[in-house]
Enzyme design. Structure first.
Site, PDB file in Angstrom:
ATOM      1  N   ASN A   5       6.423 -30.024  79.302  1.00 29.05           N
ATOM      2  CA  ASN A   5       5.629 -30.223  80.514  1.00 29.05           C
ATOM      3  C   ASN A   5       6.378 -30.946  81.626  1.00 29.05           C
ATOM      4  O   ASN A   5       5.961 -30.890  82.784  1.00 29.05           O
ATOM      5  CB  ASN A   5       4.368 -31.009  80.076  1.00 29.05           C
ATOM      6  CG  ASN A   5       3.655 -31.632  81.216  1.00 29.05           C
ATOM      7  OD1 ASN A   5       2.946 -30.952  81.953  1.00 29.05           O
ATOM      8  ND2 ASN A   5       3.841 -32.942  81.404  1.00 29.05           N
TER       9      ASN A   5
ATOM     10  N   VAL B 120      15.301 -34.411  80.365  1.00 26.06           N
ATOM     11  CA  VAL B 120      15.304 -33.034  79.822  1.00 26.06           C
ATOM     12  C   VAL B 120      16.433 -32.174  80.385  1.00 26.06           C
ATOM     13  O   VAL B 120      16.660 -31.070  79.905  1.00 26.06           O
ATOM     14  CB  VAL B 120      13.948 -32.312  80.036  1.00 26.06           C
ATOM     15  CG1 VAL B 120      12.826 -32.976  79.280  1.00 26.06           C
ATOM     16  CG2 VAL B 120      13.616 -32.144  81.522  1.00 26.06           C
TER      17      VAL B 120
ATOM     18  N   TYR C   5      10.591 -23.959  93.614  1.00 26.61           N
ATOM     19  CA  TYR C   5       9.646 -24.381  92.565  1.00 26.61           C
ATOM     20  C   TYR C   5       8.969 -23.152  91.957  1.00 26.61           C
ATOM     21  O   TYR C   5       8.878 -23.015  90.729  1.00 26.61           O
ATOM     22  CB  TYR C   5       8.601 -25.316  93.189  1.00 26.61           C
ATOM     23  CG  TYR C   5       7.541 -25.794  92.224  1.00 26.61           C
ATOM     24  CD1 TYR C   5       7.798 -26.825  91.326  1.00 26.61           C
ATOM     25  CD2 TYR C   5       6.271 -25.216  92.210  1.00 26.61           C
ATOM     26  CE1 TYR C   5       6.820 -27.264  90.439  1.00 26.61           C
ATOM     27  CE2 TYR C   5       5.288 -25.651  91.329  1.00 26.61           C
ATOM     28  CZ  TYR C   5       5.566 -26.676  90.445  1.00 26.61           C
ATOM     29  OH  TYR C   5       4.596 -27.096  89.562  1.00 26.61           O
TER      30      TYR C   5
ATOM     31  N   ALA D 113      10.037 -20.090  91.890  1.00 22.99           N
ATOM     32  CA  ALA D 113      11.009 -19.329  91.082  1.00 22.99           C
ATOM     33  C   ALA D 113      11.210 -19.996  89.724  1.00 22.99           C
ATOM     34  O   ALA D 113      11.289 -19.322  88.690  1.00 22.99           O
ATOM     35  CB  ALA D 113      12.341 -19.227  91.825  1.00 22.99           C
ATOM     36  N   SER D 114      11.254 -21.329  89.717  1.00 17.64           N
ATOM     37  CA  SER D 114      11.457 -22.021  88.430  1.00 17.64           C
ATOM     38  C   SER D 114      10.279 -21.767  87.493  1.00 17.64           C
ATOM     39  O   SER D 114      10.453 -21.579  86.287  1.00 17.64           O
ATOM     40  CB  SER D 114      11.655 -23.531  88.655  1.00 17.64           C
ATOM     41  OG  SER D 114      10.436 -24.186  88.978  1.00 17.64           O
ATOM     42  N   LYS D 115       9.064 -21.739  88.053  1.00 13.65           N
ATOM     43  CA  LYS D 115       7.886 -21.540  87.207  1.00 13.65           C
ATOM     44  C   LYS D 115       7.738 -20.072  86.789  1.00 13.65           C
ATOM     45  O   LYS D 115       7.245 -19.787  85.683  1.00 13.65           O
ATOM     46  CB  LYS D 115       6.629 -22.058  87.909  1.00 13.65           C
ATOM     47  CG  LYS D 115       6.639 -23.578  88.137  1.00 13.65           C
ATOM     48  CD  LYS D 115       6.696 -24.368  86.826  1.00 13.65           C
ATOM     49  CE  LYS D 115       6.525 -25.866  87.014  1.00 13.65           C
ATOM     50  NZ  LYS D 115       6.564 -26.620  85.757  1.00 13.65           N
TER      51      LYS D 115
ATOM     52  N   SER E 159       2.743 -22.751  86.165  1.00 14.74           N
ATOM     53  CA  SER E 159       1.954 -23.107  87.361  1.00 14.74           C
ATOM     54  C   SER E 159       1.341 -21.824  87.902  1.00 14.74           C
ATOM     55  O   SER E 159       1.834 -20.728  87.597  1.00 14.74           O
ATOM     56  CB  SER E 159       2.900 -23.706  88.411  1.00 14.74           C
ATOM     57  OG  SER E 159       2.267 -23.837  89.662  1.00 14.74           O
TER      58      SER E 159
ATOM     59  N   ILE F  61      -3.533 -30.056  90.690  1.00 16.10           N
ATOM     60  CA  ILE F  61      -4.179 -31.052  89.833  1.00 16.10           C
ATOM     61  C   ILE F  61      -3.861 -32.439  90.403  1.00 16.10           C
ATOM     62  O   ILE F  61      -2.704 -32.696  90.775  1.00 16.10           O
ATOM     63  CB  ILE F  61      -3.626 -30.965  88.380  1.00 16.10           C
ATOM     64  CG1 ILE F  61      -3.706 -29.529  87.824  1.00 16.10           C
ATOM     65  CG2 ILE F  61      -4.343 -31.951  87.455  1.00 16.10           C
ATOM     66  CD1 ILE F  61      -5.102 -28.949  87.690  1.00 16.10           C
TER      67      ILE F  61
HETATM   68  N1  LIG Z   1      -0.070 -31.496  89.640  1.00 14.30           N
HETATM   69  C1  LIG Z   1      -0.107 -30.227  89.958  1.00 14.30           C
HETATM   70  O1  LIG Z   1      -0.777 -29.833  90.921  1.00 14.30           O
HETATM   71  C2  LIG Z   1       0.631 -29.215  89.121  1.00 14.30           C
HETATM   72  C3  LIG Z   1       0.332 -27.868  89.294  1.00 14.30           C
HETATM   73  C4  LIG Z   1       0.996 -26.914  88.531  1.00 14.30           C
HETATM   74  C5  LIG Z   1       1.957 -27.316  87.624  1.00 14.30           C
HETATM   75  N2  LIG Z   1       2.256 -28.633  87.492  1.00 14.30           N
HETATM   76  C6  LIG Z   1       3.288 -28.986  86.526  1.00 14.30           C
HETATM   77  O2  LIG Z   1       2.760 -29.927  85.620  1.00 14.30           O
HETATM   78  C7  LIG Z   1       3.830 -30.678  85.046  1.00 14.30           C
HETATM   79  C8  LIG Z   1       3.453 -32.144  85.067  1.00 14.30           C
HETATM   80  O3  LIG Z   1       3.355 -32.572  86.412  1.00 14.30           O
HETATM   81  P1  LIG Z   1       2.280 -33.643  86.922  1.00 14.30           P
HETATM   82  O4  LIG Z   1       1.496 -32.993  87.966  1.00 14.30           O
HETATM   83  O5  LIG Z   1       1.619 -34.278  85.781  1.00 14.30           O
HETATM   84  O6  LIG Z   1       3.248 -34.648  87.697  1.00 14.30           O
HETATM   85  P2  LIG Z   1       3.789 -36.105  87.377  1.00 14.30           P
HETATM   86  O7  LIG Z   1       2.664 -37.026  87.146  1.00 14.30           O
HETATM   87  O8  LIG Z   1       4.767 -36.402  88.466  1.00 14.30           O
HETATM   88  O9  LIG Z   1       4.571 -35.909  86.012  1.00 14.30           O
HETATM   89  C9  LIG Z   1       5.839 -35.327  85.929  1.00 14.30           C
HETATM   90  C10 LIG Z   1       6.419 -35.741  84.595  1.00 14.30           C
HETATM   91  O10 LIG Z   1       7.685 -35.107  84.400  1.00 14.30           O
HETATM   92  C11 LIG Z   1       8.613 -36.104  83.955  1.00 14.30           C
HETATM   93  N3  LIG Z   1       9.966 -35.695  84.337  1.00 14.30           N
HETATM   94  C12 LIG Z   1      10.416 -35.303  85.541  1.00 14.30           C
HETATM   95  N4  LIG Z   1      11.738 -35.061  85.496  1.00 14.30           N
HETATM   96  C13 LIG Z   1      12.129 -35.304  84.220  1.00 14.30           C
HETATM   97  C14 LIG Z   1      13.371 -35.258  83.539  1.00 14.30           C
HETATM   98  N5  LIG Z   1      14.503 -34.888  84.159  1.00 14.30           N
HETATM   99  N6  LIG Z   1      13.401 -35.567  82.234  1.00 14.30           N
HETATM  100  C15 LIG Z   1      12.261 -35.941  81.582  1.00 14.30           C
HETATM  101  N7  LIG Z   1      11.065 -35.999  82.174  1.00 14.30           N
HETATM  102  C16 LIG Z   1      11.000 -35.707  83.474  1.00 14.30           C
HETATM  103  C17 LIG Z   1       8.159 -37.375  84.633  1.00 14.30           C
HETATM  104  O11 LIG Z   1       8.612 -38.533  83.943  1.00 14.30           O
HETATM  105  P3  LIG Z   1       9.928 -39.379  84.384  1.00 14.30           P
HETATM  106  O12 LIG Z   1      10.035 -39.285  85.879  1.00 14.30           O
HETATM  107  O13 LIG Z   1       9.672 -40.760  83.895  1.00 14.30           O
HETATM  108  O14 LIG Z   1      11.081 -38.735  83.679  1.00 14.30           O
HETATM  109  C18 LIG Z   1       6.662 -37.239  84.513  1.00 14.30           C
HETATM  110  O15 LIG Z   1       6.218 -37.672  83.273  1.00 14.30           O
HETATM  111  C19 LIG Z   1       5.076 -30.305  85.845  1.00 14.30           C
HETATM  112  O16 LIG Z   1       5.834 -29.364  85.122  1.00 14.30           O
HETATM  113  C20 LIG Z   1       4.511 -29.684  87.105  1.00 14.30           C
HETATM  114  O17 LIG Z   1       5.398 -28.767  87.688  1.00 14.30           O
HETATM  115  C21 LIG Z   1       1.609 -29.595  88.215  1.00 14.30           C
END
Ligand SMILES: NC(=O)c1ccc[n+]([C@@H]2O[C@H](COP(=O)([O-])OP(=O)(O)OC[C@H]3O[C@@H](n4cnc5c(N)ncnc54)[C@H](OP(=O)(O)O)[C@@H]3O)[C@@H](O)[C@H]2O)c1
Length: 254
Positions: free
Chosen positions: A91, A65, A157, A159-161, A144, A190
Site C-alpha cells: 500500500n 520500499v 501517478y 501511469a504508476s497505478k 487507485s 480518501i
Molecule cells: N488518499 C487517496 O485519496 C488515495 C486514493 C487512491 C489511492 N491512494 C493510495 O493509497 C496508498 C496510501 O496512501 P494514503 O492516502 O493513505 O496516504 P498517506 O497517509 O500519505 O500514506 C502513504 C504511506 O506510504 C508510505 N510510504 C511512502 N513512501 C514510502 C517508501 N519509499 N517506503 C515505505 N513506505 C513509504 C508512508 O510512510 P513513510 O512516509 O513513513 O515511509 C505512508 O505510510 C498510496 O499507495 C496511495 O497512492 C490514496
C-alpha cells in the site's frame, strides 16, 4: 468466538499513516499479528502502541520500499520471527507534485515510479517467493481510480497505478494454480494526509475532486480497510486478479 484473522501474519506497507494505518488496526482487531513497514519510525511505533493498547499484536520494521535490501531485511525478519506470512497489503505510495505532463520533472518520475510501481513489484517478488515456499497466501495491492482512468495533472501517478493494475492482473494469472490470490483495491479520493497535503498546496483542487464523486464526499480510510480485509478473507476465496473500485461512484461515468 474465533476472530477472522486469528493466528494469521499480515504485512502492511505504508501502515503508519492513512489507509495503511486503518488497515493495520483493522487486521489487528480481527486477531492478526501485524507487521508495519514504512520509513517514519515514530509514526510506525505509534500505531504499534495503539494496537497493543487494544490487546493486539504488532511490530514495526523501518523499510523504504524503493530499496531492495530493506525489503530483503523485512521479509527475512518476518520469516525468522513468524516462520510464514499469510497476507500482504502493498500500500505504500506517494502522490508527487501535480502539474501537466510537459511540466513534470524526471525527479518526480523517479520518485513516483520507484515508490508506487517498483516498490510494489519488489514487495510482490519477495512475498510470492515466500508464499510459494509455504504453499499459498493472499496479496492486495493499492492501485487507485487513477489506475483505471486518466488523471489530468497527475499523469505520472496515474501511469504508476496503471502499472500496479498490470502487475496485479499478470501475477494473479501466473500464480492462480499455486493457491496465491492477488487483487487490487482502487480507491477514489480518501481523506488521508496524502490528500490533505495536496489540498494544502492547491486548495482549488478540493471542489474539483468533489465534483468527480457521485456520492459528493470523500471516503475515509476505514472504507478501504474493510474491503482489504474482505479480499484477504476466505469469503473471497474464488477472487483473483480483481480490481475493486472504492470511490463513491467515481468511475461509473467516463
Ligand atoms: N488518499 C487517496 O485519496 C488515495 C486514493 C487512491 C489511492 N491512494 C493510495 O493509497 C496508498 C496510501 O496512501 P494514503 O492516502 O493513505 O496516504 P498517506 O497517509 O500519505 O500514506 C502513504 C504511506 O506510504 C508510505 N510510504 C511512502 N513512501 C514510502 C517508501 N519509499 N517506503 C515505505 N513506505 C513509504 C508512508 O510512510 P513513510 O512516509 O513513513 O515511509 C505512508 O505510510 C498510496 O499507495 C496511495 O497512492 C490514496
Amino acid at each position: 468466538m474465533m476472530k477472522r484473522f486469528e493466528g494469521k501474519v499480515i504485512c502492511v506497507t505504508g501502515g503508519n499513516s492513512g489507509i495503511g494505518r486503518a488497515t493495520a488496526l483493522a487486521f489487528a482487531r480481527e486477531g492478526a499479528q501485524v507487521v508495519i513497514a514504512a520509513r517514519r519510525e515514530n509514526l510506525g511505533e505509534e500505531v504499534v502502541r495503539e494496537i497493543k493498547k487494544e490487546g493486539g499484536e504488532a511490530a514495526f520494521v523501518k523499510t523504504d520500499v524503493t530499496v531492495p535490501l530493506d525489503l530483503e531485511n523485512l521479509f527475512q525478519k518476518i520469516k525468522t520471527t513468524y516462520g510464514r506470512f499469510d497476507c500482504a497489503f502493498n500500500n505504500a505510495g506517494v502522490g508527487g507534485p501535480t502539474a501537466r505532463l510537459a511540466r513534470q520533472t524526471t525527479e518526480t518520475w523517479d520518485l513516483v515510479m520507484n515508490t508506487n510501481l517498483k516498490g510494489v513489484w519488489l514487495c510482490m517478488k519477495y512475498e510470492i517467493q515466500q508464499m510459494l515456499e509455504q504453499g499459498g497466501g493472499v496479496i492486495v495491492n493499492t492501485a487507485s481510480t487513477a489506475g483505471i482512468s486518466g488523471s489530468p495533472g497527475s499523469a505520472i501517478y496515474s501511469a504508476s497505478k496503471h502499472g500496479v493494475v498490470g502487475l496485479t492482473r499478470s501475477a494473479a494469472a501466473e500464480y492462480a494454480t499455486k493457491n496465491i490470490r492477488i487483487n487490487s483495491v482502487c480507491p477514489g479520493p480518501i481523506a488521508t494526509p496524502m490528500l490533505e497535503n495536496g489540498f494544502a498546496l492547491r486548495p482549488e483542487m478540493k471542489e474539483a475532486y468533489l465534483d468527480t464523486i457521485p456520492m459528493g464526499r470523500f471516503g475515509i480510510p476505514e472504507e478501504i480497510s474493510g474491503a482489504v480485509l474482505w479480499l484477504c478473507s476466505n469469503e473471497a476465496s474464488f477472487i483473483t486478479g480483481y480490481l475493486m473500485t472504492i470511490g463513491g461512484g467515481q468511475t461509473i461515468t467516463p
